[in-house]
Design a protein around this motif. Structure first.
Motif, PDB file in Angstrom:
ATOM      1  N   LYS A  45       0.807  -1.229   0.000  1.00 63.56           N
ATOM      2  CA  LYS A  45       0.000   0.000   0.000  1.00 63.56           C
ATOM      3  C   LYS A  45       0.835   1.271   0.000  1.00 63.56           C
ATOM      4  O   LYS A  45       0.381   2.313  -0.484  1.00 63.56           O
ATOM      5  CB  LYS A  45      -0.951  -0.014   1.193  1.00 63.56           C
ATOM      6  CG  LYS A  45      -2.080  -1.027   1.058  1.00 63.56           C
ATOM      7  CD  LYS A  45      -3.026  -0.980   2.249  1.00 63.56           C
ATOM      8  CE  LYS A  45      -4.183  -1.969   2.075  1.00 63.56           C
ATOM      9  NZ  LYS A  45      -5.104  -1.961   3.234  1.00 63.56           N
ATOM     10  N   HIS A  46       2.036   1.230   0.557  1.00 58.35           N
ATOM     11  CA  HIS A  46       2.879   2.425   0.614  1.00 58.35           C
ATOM     12  C   HIS A  46       4.215   2.196  -0.095  1.00 58.35           C
ATOM     13  O   HIS A  46       5.215   2.831   0.226  1.00 58.35           O
ATOM     14  CB  HIS A  46       3.124   2.817   2.076  1.00 58.35           C
ATOM     15  CG  HIS A  46       1.867   3.052   2.859  1.00 58.35           C
ATOM     16  ND1 HIS A  46       1.045   4.142   2.649  1.00 58.35           N
ATOM     17  CD2 HIS A  46       1.272   2.302   3.822  1.00 58.35           C
ATOM     18  CE1 HIS A  46       0.008   4.068   3.462  1.00 58.35           C
ATOM     19  NE2 HIS A  46       0.119   2.958   4.181  1.00 58.35           N
ATOM     20  N   PRO A  88       0.339   2.235  -4.824  1.00 59.49           N
ATOM     21  CA  PRO A  88       0.147   3.659  -5.109  1.00 59.49           C
ATOM     22  C   PRO A  88       0.354   3.918  -6.603  1.00 59.49           C
ATOM     23  O   PRO A  88       1.100   3.188  -7.270  1.00 59.49           O
ATOM     24  CB  PRO A  88       1.256   4.339  -4.287  1.00 59.49           C
ATOM     25  CG  PRO A  88       1.664   3.335  -3.271  1.00 59.49           C
ATOM     26  CD  PRO A  88       1.454   1.991  -3.886  1.00 59.49           C
ATOM     27  N   SER A  89      -0.264   4.935  -7.144  1.00 57.46           N
ATOM     28  CA  SER A  89      -0.206   5.192  -8.587  1.00 57.46           C
ATOM     29  C   SER A  89       1.195   5.540  -9.066  1.00 57.46           C
ATOM     30  O   SER A  89       1.529   5.346 -10.239  1.00 57.46           O
ATOM     31  CB  SER A  89      -1.170   6.324  -8.955  1.00 57.46           C
ATOM     32  OG  SER A  89      -0.829   7.516  -8.248  1.00 57.46           O
ATOM     33  N   ASP A 127       7.027   2.265  -3.034  1.00 56.43           N
ATOM     34  CA  ASP A 127       7.507   3.090  -4.152  1.00 56.43           C
ATOM     35  C   ASP A 127       8.098   2.208  -5.255  1.00 56.43           C
ATOM     36  O   ASP A 127       7.849   2.437  -6.436  1.00 56.43           O
ATOM     37  CB  ASP A 127       8.582   4.073  -3.662  1.00 56.43           C
ATOM     38  CG  ASP A 127       8.078   4.989  -2.573  1.00 56.43           C
ATOM     39  OD1 ASP A 127       7.038   5.634  -2.791  1.00 56.43           O
ATOM     40  OD2 ASP A 127       8.719   5.063  -1.502  1.00 56.43           O
TER      41      ASP A 127
END
Length: 297
Positions: free
Chosen positions: A211-212, A234-235, A214
């Motif tokens: 979820k977090h 994340p997008s 990179d």
């Protein structure tokens, strides 16, 4: 030395140039097929067409890293000719003739089995895989820098798999200041990740863990980065898939979600063909010396 050892090198890519250089230095006699557009000449190596090779005299045949395609075709960046490794050709070689490639496929396995010839897959060897992990890591760093607008330092990075490549990737990104977590199915690998100063977790937790994230770097040759995983990314996240084709990522769904996902097998041959070629050349030379000694005894 490999004096009087007769070898056919079927091209190929830039990695094979280092193999040719090494084997000619050891006094082997080489027939080069698929290299007619190569300007460089090697003492002790002769460019030949496939049908002109003295197959009955060969001690070894060196294929490109991918071996052949599923129909037996060999691709070469140094030739416009179509080269096929047919079973009839393989059967013309002496029984002691050894075939080398990086990897295999059902076609190559079938031809070798029916011809009763030995095929050595170099990428199955631990030494080759570990040495290759060095240019693989450098290529992964290059891709991460090129395709993101943030630094590796401080980034939330997940590495999937803690094998020979995964361990090198996880360690290096950790040393670059990334906040590295390792996802694996093995409780032993989770313990190893913790021992390395990383966060280790089970792949069953991946949906929550991403979820977090990179950077998501996959080294597992199975579909692990599935749609339900990608949906939680994340997008801005970048997926780099280092597993062999077709990789372990659902690239169609990643594109649909607007997540950049890159399939990057074979990085050593792309980012550092000279180093990758030297790795293969040294291992090949050692194997050929060992086989020659076995034959003498």
């Amino acid at each position: 030395m490999l004096t009087d050892v007769q070898i056919a090198v079927l091209g190929g890519d830039a990695r094979q140039l280092e193999i040719i250089r090494k084997l000619t230095e050891l006094d082997a006699r080489l027939s080069l097929v698929g290299f007619e557009q190569l300007d460089h000449a090697f003492s002790g190596a002769v460019k030949e067409k496939l049908e002109d090779v003295q197959w009955e005299s060969l001690d070894a045949v060196i294929l490109p890293v991918p071996g052949t395609n599923p129909e037996g075709k060999i691709d070469s960046i140094f030739s416009n000719e179509v080269i096929y490794l047919h079973e009839e050709l393989v059967k013309r070689t002496p029984e002691h003739c050894i075939y080398f490639s990086g990897i295999s496929n059902p076609y190559l396995d079938k031809v070798m089995t029916e011809s009763n010839r030995e095929l050595i897959q170099l990428f199955d060897r631990d030494d080759v895989a570990i040495y290759n992990s060095i240019p693989t890591v450098e290529g992964t760093i290059m891709m991460a820098i090129q395709h993101t607008d943030f630094t590796i330092h401080g980034s939330n990075t997940i590495v999937l798999g803690l094998g020979r490549v995964g361990m090198s990737v996880a360690r290096t990104f950790h040393h670059l200041g990334g906040k590295v977590s390792v996802g694996t199915r093995s409780s032993e690998d989770i313990a190893r990740a913790v021992e390395m100063g990383l966060n280790g977790f089970s792949l069953e937790e991946l949906k929550e863990r991403v979820k977090h994230t990179d950077l998501l770097i996959n080294t597992i040759p199975a579909l692990v980065v599935r749609p339900e995983i990608i949906a939680h990314l994340p997008s801005h996240a970048l997926i780099i898939d280092l597993a062999s084709k077709p990789g372990g990522t659902d690239f169609r769904y990643a594109e649909k979600r607007g997540i950049k996902a890159l399939l990057a097998p074979g990085l050593p041959g792309i980012v550092a063909p000279k180093t990758a070629g030297l790795i293969l050349a040294n291992v090949l030379a050692q194997l050929l010396k060992e086989k020659r000694e076995e034959k003498k005894s």
